[in-house]
Design a protein around this motif. Structure first.
Motif, PDB file in Angstrom:
ATOM      1  N   LEU A   1       0.817  -1.205   0.000  1.00 57.72           N
ATOM      2  CA  LEU A   1       0.000   0.000   0.000  1.00 57.72           C
ATOM      3  C   LEU A   1       0.855   1.260   0.000  1.00 57.72           C
TER       4      LEU A   1
ATOM      5  N   ASP B   1      -5.134   9.897   5.708  1.00 59.64           N
ATOM      6  CA  ASP B   1      -4.533   9.595   4.410  1.00 59.64           C
ATOM      7  C   ASP B   1      -4.932   8.209   3.921  1.00 59.64           C
ATOM      8  N   TRP B   2      -5.194   7.317   4.846  1.00 60.23           N
ATOM      9  CA  TRP B   2      -5.560   5.931   4.508  1.00 60.23           C
ATOM     10  C   TRP B   2      -6.713   5.472   5.387  1.00 60.23           C
TER      11      TRP B   2
ATOM     12  N   LYS C   1     -16.032   9.438   2.193  1.00 58.80           N
ATOM     13  CA  LYS C   1     -15.147  10.133   1.255  1.00 58.80           C
ATOM     14  C   LYS C   1     -14.645  11.463   1.815  1.00 58.80           C
TER      15      LYS C   1
ATOM     16  N   ARG D   1      -6.317   7.182   0.141  1.00 56.84           N
ATOM     17  CA  ARG D   1      -6.803   5.924  -0.412  1.00 56.84           C
ATOM     18  C   ARG D   1      -7.499   5.071   0.661  1.00 56.84           C
TER      19      ARG D   1
ATOM     20  N   ALA E   1      -8.329   0.807   1.477  1.00 56.94           N
ATOM     21  CA  ALA E   1      -8.048  -0.587   1.133  1.00 56.94           C
ATOM     22  C   ALA E   1      -9.053  -1.503   1.813  1.00 56.94           C
TER      23      ALA E   1
ATOM     24  N   TRP F   1     -16.121   5.859  -5.307  1.00 57.71           N
ATOM     25  CA  TRP F   1     -14.708   5.506  -5.243  1.00 57.71           C
ATOM     26  C   TRP F   1     -14.294   4.834  -6.546  1.00 57.71           C
ATOM     27  N   GLU F   2     -12.993   4.935  -6.878  1.00 57.54           N
ATOM     28  CA  GLU F   2     -12.467   4.307  -8.068  1.00 57.54           C
ATOM     29  C   GLU F   2     -11.473   3.205  -7.687  1.00 57.54           C
TER      30      GLU F   2
ATOM     31  N   ALA G   1      -8.325   1.298  -7.875  1.00 47.86           N
ATOM     32  CA  ALA G   1      -6.995   1.605  -8.392  1.00 47.86           C
ATOM     33  C   ALA G   1      -6.183   0.353  -8.651  1.00 47.86           C
TER      34      ALA G   1
ATOM     35  N   VAL H   1      -7.794  -1.738  -3.647  1.00 51.07           N
ATOM     36  CA  VAL H   1      -7.365  -0.400  -3.247  1.00 51.07           C
ATOM     37  C   VAL H   1      -8.158   0.623  -4.051  1.00 51.07           C
ATOM     38  N   PHE H   2      -8.745   1.585  -3.364  1.00 44.49           N
ATOM     39  CA  PHE H   2      -9.606   2.578  -3.998  1.00 44.49           C
ATOM     40  C   PHE H   2      -9.062   3.989  -3.781  1.00 44.49           C
ATOM     41  N   THR H   3      -9.307   4.846  -4.768  1.00 43.07           N
ATOM     42  CA  THR H   3      -8.993   6.258  -4.666  1.00 43.07           C
ATOM     43  C   THR H   3     -10.294   7.066  -4.700  1.00 43.07           C
TER      44      THR H   3
END
Length: 261
Positions: A100, A175-176, A197, A205, A207, A240-241, A243, A256-258
């Protein structure tokens, strides 16, 4: 979250057929009928999905998750016992966090921190200038996490009592977000992760790590697992996208999503 589930074995393994005659057979039949009800005589044990949301946490209901956590449990000033022996062999937190890229100085929310298995690894990953926020909805687990934070947290861990609808994270605070073996137990997931979000900083990100389907020696029964395709679809709906989806573990999938639009 947490993590070995009990294995249930139902049915009758094998019966030798013995020829019997006369009163002995009759007596045996009557004894057996008297000791077994018609309801359970022909049925194997039924596994019901663990209830989630609305006032009960799976760790309070399942004694296999790090031992049953009760309000009267008291470890005093001692370090709580290890939750699951050997878990690091089939779910290596260092391998996950290295992939990660959790870095010194970052703030990481462990959503559904359970018995604190990831805590020492996260503490080392964020370093002296970082912070770990361990979140649980069970007061018993929060008490345990606080003891663990005191003994192993190095002053970098904040434990929070969340709610089923609200993890109690502030805007642009982390951040995570890591969600280990917890996603399937969250209700109203699309709404939940859509609201989440706002708590992630730009570039942050999330996870999701959860058990795969199929025959594996660890994890809950299939009805308490979730397909990775369902996770990615719901997260996309929540904004979310996806990644990456690395193949890191035998018993778990990782996504894992951004932040999306």
């Amino acid at each position: 979250m947490v993590i070995r589930y009990p294995r249930f074995h139902g049915g009758i393994a094998s019966l030798g057929i013995i020829r019997m005659t006369g009163r002995f057979v009759l007596g045996l039949v009557l004894w057996f009928a008297g000791g077994c009800s018609a309801e359970n005589n022909s049925q194997e044990p039924v596994l019901e999905p663990a209830p989630v949301g609305g006032g009960a946490h799976r760790a309070d209901l399942d004694p296999s998750i790090g031992g049953q956590i009760k309000p009267e449990d008291d470890w005093g000033s001692s370090r709580p016992p290890e939750p699951v022996e050997g878990r690091e062999k089939w779910q290596n937190p260092k391998v996950l966090l290295d992939f990660l890229g959790v870095a010194p100085g970052q703030v990481v929310a462990d959503l559904g921190a359970g018995t604190g298995f990831f805590m020492p690894y996260l503490v080392d990953a964020v370093g002296v200038d970082g912070k770990v926020i361990a979140i649980e909805v069970s007061q018993g687990l929060v008490d345990r996490l606080q003891l663990l934070a005191h003994s192993d947290g190095k002053g970098r861990v904040e434990v929070r009592l969340g709610e089923f609808e609200d993890p109690h994270l502030q805007a642009a605070e982390v951040d995570w977000v890591i969600v280990v073996q917890t996603y399937a137990h969250i209700e109203n997931r699309v709404d939940y992760f859509r609201r989440l979000k706002s708590t992630v900083r730009p570039g942050g990100r999330l996870a999701v790590v959860d058990f795969v389907m199929g025959e594996i020696p660890e994890g809950p029964p299939p009805e308490q697992r979730i397909l990775p395709g369902v996770v990615s679809s719901e997260m996309k709906e929540a904004g979310w996208e996806l990644a990456s989806s690395p193949d890191l573990f035998e018993f778990h999938f990782v996504q894992v999503f951004t932040l999306g639009g």
